[in-house]
Design a protein around this motif. Structure first.
Motif, short mmCIF file in Angstrom:
data_model
loop_
_atom_site.label_atom_id
_atom_site.label_comp_id
_atom_site.label_asym_id
_atom_site.label_seq_id
_atom_site.Cartn_x
_atom_site.Cartn_y
_atom_site.Cartn_z
N GLN A 78 -54.14 40.81 11.19
CA GLN A 78 -55.03 41.92 11.59
C GLN A 78 -55.26 42.86 10.41
O GLN A 78 -56.39 43.30 10.17
CB GLN A 78 -54.44 42.68 12.79
N GLY A 79 -54.21 43.19 9.68
CA GLY A 79 -54.35 44.04 8.50
C GLY A 79 -55.20 43.38 7.44
O GLY A 79 -56.02 44.04 6.78
N ALA A 80 -55.01 42.08 7.25
CA ALA A 80 -55.81 41.34 6.27
C ALA A 80 -57.28 41.36 6.66
O ALA A 80 -58.15 41.56 5.81
CB ALA A 80 -55.29 39.91 6.15
N ILE A 81 -57.54 41.15 7.94
CA ILE A 81 -58.93 41.16 8.41
C ILE A 81 -59.57 42.52 8.16
O ILE A 81 -60.72 42.60 7.70
CB ILE A 81 -59.01 40.76 9.90
N TYR A 82 -58.82 43.59 8.43
CA TYR A 82 -59.37 44.93 8.19
C TYR A 82 -59.70 45.13 6.71
O TYR A 82 -60.81 45.54 6.35
CB TYR A 82 -58.39 46.01 8.66
N ASP A 83 -58.73 44.83 5.83
CA ASP A 83 -58.95 45.05 4.40
C ASP A 83 -60.08 44.17 3.86
O ASP A 83 -60.91 44.62 3.08
CB ASP A 83 -57.67 44.77 3.62
N LEU A 84 -60.11 42.93 4.30
CA LEU A 84 -61.17 42.03 3.83
C LEU A 84 -62.53 42.45 4.37
O LEU A 84 -63.54 42.30 3.68
CB LEU A 84 -60.83 40.58 4.21
N SER A 85 -62.55 43.00 5.57
CA SER A 85 -63.81 43.50 6.12
C SER A 85 -64.32 44.69 5.31
O SER A 85 -65.53 44.81 5.05
CB SER A 85 -63.65 43.89 7.59
N VAL A 86 -63.41 45.57 4.90
CA VAL A 86 -63.81 46.71 4.06
C VAL A 86 -64.33 46.18 2.72
O VAL A 86 -65.36 46.66 2.21
CB VAL A 86 -62.63 47.69 3.85
N ALA A 87 -63.65 45.21 2.15
CA ALA A 87 -64.08 44.63 0.87
C ALA A 87 -65.47 44.01 1.01
O ALA A 87 -66.33 44.19 0.14
CB ALA A 87 -63.07 43.59 0.40
N ILE A 88 -65.71 43.30 2.11
CA ILE A 88 -67.02 42.67 2.34
C ILE A 88 -68.09 43.73 2.52
O ILE A 88 -69.21 43.60 2.03
CB ILE A 88 -66.94 41.71 3.54
N GLU A 89 -67.74 44.81 3.22
CA GLU A 89 -68.70 45.90 3.42
C GLU A 89 -69.11 46.50 2.07
O GLU A 89 -70.28 46.83 1.87
CB GLU A 89 -68.06 46.97 4.30
N LYS A 90 -68.17 46.60 1.15
CA LYS A 90 -68.45 47.19 -0.14
C LYS A 90 -69.13 46.20 -1.09
O LYS A 90 -69.87 46.61 -1.98
CB LYS A 90 -67.16 47.71 -0.77
N ASN A 91 -68.86 44.91 -0.91
CA ASN A 91 -69.44 43.90 -1.79
C ASN A 91 -69.66 42.62 -0.99
O ASN A 91 -68.81 41.73 -0.99
CB ASN A 91 -68.51 43.64 -2.98
N PRO A 92 -70.79 42.51 -0.29
CA PRO A 92 -71.00 41.38 0.62
C PRO A 92 -71.44 40.07 -0.04
O PRO A 92 -71.83 39.14 0.65
CB PRO A 92 -72.10 41.90 1.55
N HIS A 93 -71.34 39.98 -1.34
CA HIS A 93 -71.87 38.80 -2.03
C HIS A 93 -70.80 37.93 -2.67
O HIS A 93 -71.11 37.11 -3.51
CB HIS A 93 -72.89 39.24 -3.09
#
Length: 197
Positions: A78-93
């Motif tokens: 769950q923590g990984a999903i949150y952090d990776l979602s933030v990373a994707i939001e900041k850099n979706p490419h």
């Protein structure tokens, strides 16, 4: 006297600048220490450095991504999903971000979300064989689950149909018993009464 006020104003502005300024060398140093710990499989230690780096520079997607990887390795999905979602939001490419989040979703069996992330990774990087492999694996798993659900539904339908047929037979037997137990004696009584009268 004027130079005193000018000096004071300059010192105050410099102090405020230090308070509000981002310190790129410090967050980069913390991030690098976290990556070194991550590469050495010291995931708890890496989290400490990544937490500090994010506190210093919360806008840098790579730190969020690396912290997500550390959490993924610690099975904090769950923590990984949150952090990776933030990373994707900041850099979706970045393909790797979707791939890692897909692995976290896969680990907690959110197959549809994992499939969507693997598909997005393939769209960004069509030659990514790892993403294609995971996509096919999850797609086959979902297809098998759907097939199993259909089979279970068919079996349940057959069971319900056989239960309904059994109930009809029971009702038919009861009706016949009622006819035999009530109608037949009444008919015999009436027939005997006719002969007697």
């Amino acid at each position: 006297m004027k130079s005193y006020y000018v000096t004071m104003i300059v010192m105050i502005l410099w102090g405020l600048g230090q308070v509000f300024a981002q310190s790129p060398p410090e967050y980069q140093l913390l991030h690098q220490k976290g990556r070194t710990a991550l590469d050495s499989a010291k995931y708890e230690e890496a989290l400490v450095f990544f937490d500090q780096a994010i506190h210093k520079m919360p806008y840098y997607s790579q730190i969020w991504f690396d912290r997500g990887q550390a959490k993924l390795n610690l099975q904090d999905y769950q923590g990984a999903i949150y952090d990776l979602s933030v990373a994707i939001e900041k850099n979706p490419h970045k393909t790797q971000m979707y791939l890692q989040r897909g692995l976290a979703y896969r680990a907690i069996q959110y197959d549809e979300l994992a499939l969507a992330d693997f598909e997005q990774a393939i769209q960004i990087s069509p030659n990514n064989t790892v993403a294609k492999q995971y996509f096919q694996e999850i797609d086959q798993k979902i297809a098998q689950e759907i097939q199993a659900d259909v089979q279970n539904n068919n079996e349940n339908l057959l069971l319900i149909q056989s239960q309904n047929e059994y109930r009809r037979q029971i009702r038919r037997q009861r009706r016949n018993q009622i006819i035999c137990n009530t109608a037949l004696p009444v008919g015999v009584f009436l027939l005997l009464n006719r002969w007697v009268w």
